[in-house]
Design an enzyme around this catalytic site. Structure first.
Site, PDB file in Angstrom:
ATOM      1  N   ASP A 112      -6.933   7.986   2.907  1.00 53.10           N
ATOM      2  CA  ASP A 112      -8.271   7.645   3.390  1.00 53.10           C
ATOM      3  C   ASP A 112      -8.939   8.859   4.034  1.00 53.10           C
ATOM      4  O   ASP A 112     -10.132   9.108   3.825  1.00 53.10           O
ATOM      5  CB  ASP A 112      -8.181   6.496   4.401  1.00 53.10           C
ATOM      6  CG  ASP A 112      -7.672   5.224   3.765  1.00 53.10           C
ATOM      7  OD1 ASP A 112      -8.421   4.614   2.991  1.00 53.10           O
ATOM      8  OD2 ASP A 112      -6.515   4.843   4.029  1.00 53.10           O
ATOM      9  N   HIS A 228       1.630  -1.703   4.667  1.00 55.29           N
ATOM     10  CA  HIS A 228       1.786  -1.243   3.287  1.00 55.29           C
ATOM     11  C   HIS A 228       3.242  -1.333   2.838  1.00 55.29           C
ATOM     12  O   HIS A 228       3.694  -0.559   2.005  1.00 55.29           O
ATOM     13  CB  HIS A 228       1.311   0.206   3.132  1.00 55.29           C
ATOM     14  CG  HIS A 228      -0.097   0.438   3.546  1.00 55.29           C
ATOM     15  ND1 HIS A 228      -0.434   1.026   4.751  1.00 55.29           N
ATOM     16  CD2 HIS A 228      -1.267   0.128   2.941  1.00 55.29           C
ATOM     17  CE1 HIS A 228      -1.756   1.091   4.847  1.00 55.29           C
ATOM     18  NE2 HIS A 228      -2.275   0.552   3.776  1.00 55.29           N
ATOM     19  N   ASP A 441       3.803   2.862  -5.485  1.00 54.79           N
ATOM     20  CA  ASP A 441       2.686   2.992  -6.413  1.00 54.79           C
ATOM     21  C   ASP A 441       2.507   4.394  -6.968  1.00 54.79           C
ATOM     22  O   ASP A 441       1.644   4.612  -7.816  1.00 54.79           O
ATOM     23  CB  ASP A 441       1.385   2.548  -5.742  1.00 54.79           C
ATOM     24  CG  ASP A 441       0.971   3.464  -4.592  1.00 54.79           C
ATOM     25  OD1 ASP A 441       1.828   4.203  -4.083  1.00 54.79           O
ATOM     26  OD2 ASP A 441      -0.213   3.423  -4.201  1.00 54.79           O
ATOM     27  N   THR A 484      -3.447   9.284  -1.813  1.00 58.03           N
ATOM     28  CA  THR A 484      -3.339  10.624  -1.251  1.00 58.03           C
ATOM     29  C   THR A 484      -3.179  11.678  -2.334  1.00 58.03           C
ATOM     30  O   THR A 484      -3.813  12.739  -2.294  1.00 58.03           O
ATOM     31  CB  THR A 484      -2.137  10.680  -0.293  1.00 58.03           C
ATOM     32  OG1 THR A 484      -2.322   9.725   0.737  1.00 58.03           O
ATOM     33  CG2 THR A 484      -1.997  12.067   0.309  1.00 58.03           C
ATOM     34  N   GLY A 600       5.665  12.593  -4.943  1.00 63.91           N
ATOM     35  CA  GLY A 600       4.481  13.389  -5.231  1.00 63.91           C
ATOM     36  C   GLY A 600       4.833  14.818  -5.575  1.00 63.91           C
ATOM     37  O   GLY A 600       4.265  15.415  -6.504  1.00 63.91           O
TER      38      GLY A 600
END
Length: 627
Positions: A112, A228, A441, A484, A600
């Site tokens: 965010d 989350h 996710d 992100t 990531g």
């Protein structure tokens, strides 16, 4: 908790537009920009400050249910538990323009911050149209109410946001509706946020449609649960009594002797508001009983009696069986922003047309007019620094022109295609590793992104051999990614484009078309340097930056792409042993100690390796035993 759904095999993100359509068809005062998943108030007054909220979906009624007169001007809705993209936020700002300025309300999560920050920078850059972006007056107010993460662990990025943000939202939106100035609205929002604390408890994780479920063991209660599916800070077994659960939660909120968590001081005479929030899976009956226990213990243990109490589902986590407690010291917040507690109370009570806010009629409302605030011309220097929370030099997306950076078209197609295929192949273990740290996710998002890029290549996007053209297309695709990782990739690609554009209209000799050009290496380094102005993440924090920074450094110093990829592989594998210090993974307690790579970081390595493979370079593939 049931893991069955009426949409059991539906991709999670297809539920969002359907729910938004239903919201607007049932409420004609709301409009829907479906491509951008933006809900806006049709009656928004552009002479007032515009308040834009947003975040991942799955937290309904936040944020879409809070759009209306007296509350949000518009809301941008991301995929489930993923931030909306910068383009979505910009669309929300365009749907609710303001002549005074815009405040972006978010919860303090990395995605965010990055996406809303990127949107703010783009809006400031385009502020030549004052009626659209209020002369570039844009502030970001991030909710930081969670107390489960102590001071020492959250010092770098701040506390995460929990449902206590609804106090900040309601007061700042009411101030805007009363036509308070932009600066004063920001001060109210920051003051209320600073005096709000929250703690969550859960019996189990929620279940996301279409995703694997990880459950909390039976006979275990979680204290310090996030919204989350992050593992909590305390796992208590055998299951404690309800009075002990509430006692532990209130201790984390109100114990002034805890140096890690004494964020807000509460005195007997202070005006205090209480929220007991349903995470989505608790019955109204049980939630009411929990609220009664909370109020009883507040009175007995801390001599506190809230002047306002809200009980219900204000911000959920899909169907999670849990609840949270939030307290705000309105008296302290009023002192901090130079107004009266009675004014903040009136703001909480102010009616709204937002469909999900409880418009409770109270018999004892202070009817005094809102204080226009004293010292409105003083103390604004402090605000102005906070408001400029990102550098103002983010490159604006350049228009499509005849500028090129020509390389061999077949090599360009092969490199990008190979990177996508490598990342798609890695999806199962990216998802597996991400489920250890959060909602799982990452693999799904990477796969969706790469499949979109492959469709773009199939349409001939690389046939011109223009690297700038394909980068511009990639930027558009990544902008829709959300999360992100999407923000990191988006900022990097924008900065990489800007660096390369300085060398436009140059054709690379065939020997350099495979990535050996010094221009490529220096542009990558420049892009990473720009990116670091927008995120606190650095090497050693267990994020994608653990691969991107050393890759860029090696590539720039050696002008050898293969050496850079080899460094990336080594660093991606090494993330197994790094304790996370940023992002959602830093909240997960014991799970953070499991030796799996950061998903990531690994996804980026797969892409870099794929580029080398597509260019015909010889690079030994690094593998992980767990993959």
């Amino acid at each position: 908790m049931s893991t069955r759904h009426y949409f059991p095999s539906t991709a999670a993100n297809t539920l969002v537009p359907r729910a938004l359509r239903a919201l607007t068809t049932a409420n004609p005062h709301l409009s829907l920009d479906e491509p951008h998943r933006v809900i806006a108030n049709k009656n928004h007054d552009p002479s007032n400050v515009s308040i834009i909220g947003g975040g991942g979906s799955g937290h309904e009624p936040a944020w879409s249910g809070y759009v209306g007169d007296g509350l949000l001007s518009a809301a941008a809705c991301g995929d489930i538990f993923a931030s909306p993209s910068a383009s979505q936020v910009l669309a929300a700002m365009e749907a609710a323009p303001s002549e005074q300025g815009t405040i972006l309300l978010i919860t303090n999560y990395t995605g965010d911050r990055l996406h809303f920050g990127l949107a703010a920078e783009k809006a400031r850059a385009k502020a030549a149209s004052p009626s659209q972006y209020g002369n570039g007056k844009i502030a970001i107010v991030a909710a930081t109410d969670d107390v489960s993460i102590g001071r020492s662990k959250c010092a770098k990025v701040g506390r995460r946001g929990l449902p206590g943000h609804i106090f900040t939202m309601k007061t700042v939106c009411s101030a805007a509706a009363e036509n308070w100035s932009f600066e004063n609205c920001v001060r109210v929002g920051e003051a209320v946020n600073a005096q709000t604390v929250s703690i969550g408890s859960a019996l189990d994780h929620c279940h996301v449609p279409g995703r694997q479920h990880q459950s909390v063991p039976d006979d275990t209660c979680v204290i310090g649960a996030g919204i989350h599916n992050e593992p909590g800070q305390r796992m208590i077994s055998p299951f404690p009594s309800v009075d002990d659960v509430v006692k532990q939660c209130l201790g984390l909120l109100c114990d002034m002797d805890d140096p890690e968590r004494a964020f807000v001081k509460f005195e007997h005479e202070d005006e205090i508001a209480l929220l007991v929030n349903n995470n989505g899976g608790i019955s109204a009956l049980e939630l009411g009983a929990l609220a009664d226990e909370v109020q009883s213990q507040l009175a007995e243990r801390y001599d506190l009696k809230p002047c306002r109490t809200l009980v219900g589902a204000f911000e959920t986590s899909l169907n999670a069986p849990g609840f949270s407690i939030s307290l705000v010291n309105l008296s302290a917040a009023a002192r901090e922003c130079d107004t009266a507690a009675s004014t903040l109370l009136e703001f909480l009570d102010r009616p709204t047309t937002a469909v999900s806010w409880p418009n409770t009629i109270r018999s004892m409302i202070n009817t005094a007019k809102p204080n226009p605030m004293v010292n409105v011309n003083g103390g604004n220097e402090k605000w102005s620094q906070k408001g400029q929370d990102l550098e103002a030099n983010m490159p604006v997306d350049a228009p499509r022109t005849k500028r090129h950076f020509l390389i061999d078209a077949s090599l360009l197609d092969a490199a990008v295609r190979s990177a996508c295929k490598a990342a798609i192949t890695s999806e199962p273990y990216l998802t597996k590793w991400d489920m250890v740290m959060g909602d799982g996710d990452c693999g799904e998002a990477v796969k969706d992104l790469c499949e979109a890029v492959l469709r773009m290549l199939d349409s001939g996007a690389a046939s011109s051999g223009s690297l700038l053209d394909i980068l511009q297309t990639l930027m558009e695709i990544v902008d829709a990614m959300g999360g992100t990782l999407g923000a990191i990739f988006g900022i990097f690609l924008s900065a990489f484009y800007s660096a390369l554009a300085k060398h436009a209209d140059q054709s690379q000799p065939s020997g350099q078309a495979s990535g050996m050009s010094p221009i490529f290496a220096s542009s990558v380094a420049s892009a990473v340097e720009s990116l670091q102005r927008h995120t606190p993440a650095r090497e050693g924090d267990r994020t994608v930056m653990d691969v991107l920074i050393p890759f860029a450094m090696t590539y720039a110093q050696s002008n050898d792409f293969v050496a850079g990829v080899q460094t990336a592989g080594t660093k991606a594998l090494a993330t197994r042993f790094i304790k996370p210090r940023l992002g959602r993974a830093s909240y997960v307690g014991d799970a953070a100690a499991k030796e799996v790579p950061d998903p990531g970081a690994w996804a980026l390595y797969e892409m870099l390796w794929g580029i080398a493979e597509g260019l015909g370079m010889s690079v030994t593939k690094v593998t992980c035993d767990d993959g």
